[in-house]
Scaffold this active site. Structure first.
Site, PDB file in Angstrom:
ATOM      1  N   GLU A  14       7.086  33.014  21.819  1.00  7.56           N
ATOM      2  CA  GLU A  14       7.124  31.563  21.840  1.00  7.56           C
ATOM      3  C   GLU A  14       8.568  31.113  21.679  1.00  7.56           C
ATOM      4  O   GLU A  14       9.203  31.427  20.676  1.00  7.56           O
ATOM      5  CB  GLU A  14       6.262  30.996  20.704  1.00  7.56           C
ATOM      6  CG  GLU A  14       6.395  29.512  20.505  1.00  7.56           C
ATOM      7  CD  GLU A  14       6.094  28.688  21.746  1.00  7.56           C
ATOM      8  OE1 GLU A  14       6.960  27.897  22.147  1.00  7.56           O
ATOM      9  OE2 GLU A  14       5.003  28.857  22.316  1.00  7.56           O
ATOM     10  N   CYS A  48      10.329  18.863  30.768  1.00  4.48           N
ATOM     11  CA  CYS A  48      10.062  19.872  29.752  1.00  4.48           C
ATOM     12  C   CYS A  48      10.478  21.257  30.231  1.00  4.48           C
ATOM     13  O   CYS A  48      10.580  22.184  29.436  1.00  4.48           O
ATOM     14  CB  CYS A  48       8.595  19.860  29.348  1.00  4.48           C
ATOM     15  SG  CYS A  48       7.461  20.250  30.691  1.00  4.48           S
TER      16      CYS A  48
END
Length: 88
Positions: A14, A48
């Protein structure tokens, strides 16, 4: 990773929204260069998916970085209201 593996789980990388591109020597360097340039400058940080970190393998670091600097120098900077301005 071992703790997760011991319970038959999967490890997930992540990056916390700090989108990175990793460029290895086996990558098509021209495609990588265009991808980095678009992700960093083409989106102007407004998506994003905008690039925030660039990770280059040490064997291609200097040559790739120089090509990226050269590519940045060709971008049309200026008034953001002008149709041909990419960065402004």
């Amino acid at each position: 990773q071992r703790v997760v593996g011991d319970r038959w789980g999967r490890t997930v990388l992540e990056l916390g929204g700090n989108n990175a591109i990793l460029v290895m020597p086996s990558a098509d360097q021209e495609v990588a260069l265009r991808s980095v340039l678009f992700a960093a400058a083409g989106t102007c940080g407004q998506r994003c998916t905008s690039l925030r970190r660039l990770l280059l393998h040490e064997s291609i670091h200097d040559s790739f970085l120089q090509r990226l600097v050269d590519a940045y120098s060709t971008l049309p900077y200026g008034d953001p209201l002008h149709a041909k301005t990419l960065v402004g």
